[in-house]
Structures are given as C-alpha cells and as structure tokens.
Motif scaffolding. Structure first.
Motif, mmCIF file in Angstrom:
data_model
loop_
_atom_site.group_PDB
_atom_site.id
_atom_site.type_symbol
_atom_site.label_atom_id
_atom_site.label_comp_id
_atom_site.label_asym_id
_atom_site.label_seq_id
_atom_site.Cartn_x
_atom_site.Cartn_y
_atom_site.Cartn_z
ATOM 1 N N ARG A 87 -26.606 8.776 -61.708
ATOM 2 C CA ARG A 87 -25.784 9.793 -62.195
ATOM 3 C C ARG A 87 -24.574 10.128 -61.440
ATOM 4 O O ARG A 87 -23.399 9.604 -61.841
ATOM 5 N N ASN A 92 -22.849 6.483 -61.008
ATOM 6 C CA ASN A 92 -21.405 5.925 -61.697
ATOM 7 C C ASN A 92 -20.049 7.200 -62.527
ATOM 8 O O ASN A 92 -19.904 6.775 -62.514
ATOM 9 N N GLU A 93 -21.035 8.131 -61.857
ATOM 10 C CA GLU A 93 -19.645 8.944 -61.964
ATOM 11 C C GLU A 93 -18.656 9.023 -61.213
ATOM 12 O O GLU A 93 -17.336 9.157 -61.045
ATOM 13 N N CYS A 120 -18.244 4.428 -60.977
ATOM 14 C CA CYS A 120 -17.545 3.813 -62.777
ATOM 15 C C CYS A 120 -16.269 4.253 -63.590
ATOM 16 O O CYS A 120 -16.562 4.272 -65.024
ATOM 17 N N GLU A 161 -17.152 0.820 -67.371
ATOM 18 C CA GLU A 161 -19.034 0.895 -68.133
ATOM 19 C C GLU A 161 -20.148 1.684 -66.925
ATOM 20 O O GLU A 161 -20.205 0.850 -66.154
ATOM 21 N N PRO A 162 -20.903 2.341 -67.082
ATOM 22 C CA PRO A 162 -21.341 2.393 -66.263
ATOM 23 C C PRO A 162 -22.466 1.449 -65.514
ATOM 24 O O PRO A 162 -23.108 0.098 -66.432
#
Length: 359
Positions: A192, A195-196, A199, A203-204
């Motif tokens: 998480r 990705n935060e 990204c 797209e993650p």
C-alpha cells in the motif's frame, strides 16, 4: 482480482478467506499463490496435513502456484547452514512425492537464486520503521522459540523479506495460519505504501495480498502438548518407514482412561491422535472415538498407525524413487529459478520506472 479488504482482525481475515475459497475454485487463473518453507529439514506429517495437501489441491485446480524455498531465512536463527543445500533438495522430494507437479504455472525455487527479487529489499525497507519491525508479534515469538540472545538484523527484517517474496511475483493469495497474519499485514502495508508513494496517477505496481487461512487445526506433536516439530522430537517425518512410524506412535502420549472419547479440552493427547486418524480417513473424530470405544490407548494407536501408513504409502513409494534421481531434482529447481527470474525481472523493471531510476 477484486480487492477484498479486511480490517486486521482475525474474524475479518477469515471472512475474506472464505470468499476467496469460494471463488478460487471457479476462477483459478485470477489468483497467484505464494507459499513455501524454510529448508531446515525434511517435512513431517504436520506440514503434510497443515499445508502440503492444500498446495497440491490448489495447483491441481489450476491456480498459478509459486513454491518458495526460503534458504536465506535459515540464516536468521539457525547455525546449520552446512545443511541448507541438502535440505533444499529434500524439500523438493517431499513436494513432488506429495503430488506437486512443476510446470508452466507451478514453480519451485530457492529465493537466494532470484537476485532481481531480492533487490526490492532496499526500497521496501525505506517504507517501514524500526518500531514497526520490533513490535511484530510473530518475530517476537520466533526469537523466543529459537532462544536467541543476540538477535541479528536479519531476524527483524524477516517480514520485509517475506514481503519481497510475495510481492515480486505479484502473489495475491498466501495460505497461512492465524499466527502468520502479522507477517502478511506487513506485506500489505508495504504494498500500500509503495503504491501510494510511487504510483500516483498510475496503475499500482503491487496487489494487496490476501490470506487463505488453513482449515486444518494446528497439528500437535506426539507428546500432545506442543506443535509438531522435528527439533522437539515429537514428529513423524514423511520419509519415515512404516515400522518407524509404528514405533513412534507407540510412544505417543495418551491418558489412563480406557474409554476413548473426543474431548480436546480435557483429553488433548487422545483428541490429537483422534484428529490425526480423522485427517487420514475423513471420519469425524467423534465417530472414530465411538468406533474404538473401550479399546483403550492401544487400539487408538493401532488405528492411527494403520491409517497413517495407508495414507502415506503412495507418497513414500514415490519418494524412494525420487531419491534415486538427483539430476531430476536439480532440474526442477533450475527450471523454477529460470521462470521466477523472468517474473522478477519484469517486476523490477516496473519498480525502477515508477521510482524514476531508469537510465
């Protein structure tokens, strides 16, 4: 895979696991399972009933399955590094004998041979704090179980390395027991945060892996009071002969009551042996107890010996054949390494791109 979130409680994880179990049979290709073992010795019947049979089931229904041999992690709490290579090969023999069939979607490999995946350790370590690593309850329990006085940094970063193992291949399902949920939650946290942070507007890179909780209760050892473990001397190895199995079961702890009943609270040793028979014969443990009745501990142990030897006979026959073919065992590992590295190279390429490190 659609996101199935849970709040961190065991009950929520169990509810999510049940949803996955229902869907994975219908849509096996939506998932990628990451599972494995540390090569600290051969597998025993606790591994067989607790995880190995389920791995075989998942792979047979078409779920892409990555079976990782965590050889680096042996270094965190074991001094027996001289045996890692041999133990790795013995694990592969146990896997294949149990019914795992390596192929395009089923890979067996040691993580020390996947350098592209291990490169994720550095960025992942920047996403967690020392405090988060120190308070991981599973790590605390493992330190205590190993009796470590001087804890090396590898032990504390163990959950981060597990995150590497799961995320590099974009595993979205991890079969675990209740005690492993904190490790998986660390993996979810890292995914998480990555990705935060990296990204935004994209797209993650990483999925949020979910727990597939074991339906088999923890397999107790033949002493009836501790989890089955080779180091505790209370295990039956898959490689044991039928005679060795009979001798070990004969020494198993029961109690003085002749009437056999299934009472896990008040008669845990007897209940454990009944549960093992149940796992072999698919009878309810209460029905097994009723059948034995006044037969006492002797009949109980005889029933278990017959049931277990019958269950393991095909595995042991195949195991004996595989022991004679070390070249094939090595080829399984090398093929798994090749395929896993291809996946890892692709993921590392994506990571470099979103982290602006492409040259």
């Amino acid at each position: 895979m659609a996101e199935l979130e849970y709040s961190g409680t065991y009950e929520a994880a169990l509810a999510t696991s049940r949803k996955i179990e229902e869907d994975i049979v219908k849509n096996p290709q939506k998932y990628r399972v990451l599972t494995g073992d540390r090569p600290t010795g051969r597998l025993h019947i606790g591994h067989y009933f607790g995880s190995l049979k389920n791995r075989v089931r998942l792979s047979k229904i078409g779920v892409p399955t990555m079976i990782l041999i965590a050889d680096y992690q042996v270094l965190t709490d074991h001094d027996a590094y001289q045996e890692i290579s041999q133990n790795t090969k013995q694990l592969v023999i146990d896997y294949l004998a149990a019914g795992i069939e390596p192929g395009e979607n089923v890979m067996i490999y040691p993580h020390s041979y996947i350098p592209e995946a291990n490169q994720l350790m550095v960025p992942f370590l920047t996403l967690v704090s020392n405090a988060e690593l120190s308070r991981n309850p599973t790590v605390k329990e493992e330190i205590q179980a190993a009796g470590l006085k001087n804890v090396n940094a590898g032990m504390y970063t163990y959950p981060v390395h597990q995150a590497v193992d799961i995320l590099y291949c974009k595993g979205n399902v991890v079969p675990v027991g209740k005690d492993q949920l904190p490790h998986l939650e660390m993996t979810r946290t890292i995914a998480r945060r990555f990705n935060e942070k990296f990204c935004k507007g994209r797209e993650p890179v990483f999925p949020m892996p979910q727990a597939l909780l074991s339906k088999t209760p923890s397999i107790m050892g033949l002493d009836g009071c501790q989890k089955m473990s080779k180091s505790r001397g209370n295990a039956i190895m898959l490689s044991a002969t039928e005679d060795e199995t009979a001798k070990l079961i004969k020494k198993a702890k029961t109690d003085g009551e002749r009437l056999i009943t299934y009472d896990p609270v008040n008669r845990p040793e007897v209940a454990n042996l009944l549960s093992l028979i149940s796992l072999c014969t698919q009878e309810a443990p209460e029905d097994v107890a009723a059948r034995i009745g006044e037969g006492g501990g002797g009949m109980l142990k005889n029933e278990l010996t017959v049931a277990l030897n019958e269950e393991l006979r095909p595995l042991r026959q195949k195991r004996a054949q595989l022991e004679k073919d070390p070249a094939y065992i090595r080829s399984v590992l090398l093929d798994g390494v090749k395929k896993a590295r291809e996946i890892a190279e692709q993921t590392l390429s994506e990571v470099r791109e979103v982290m602006n490190m492409v040259i």
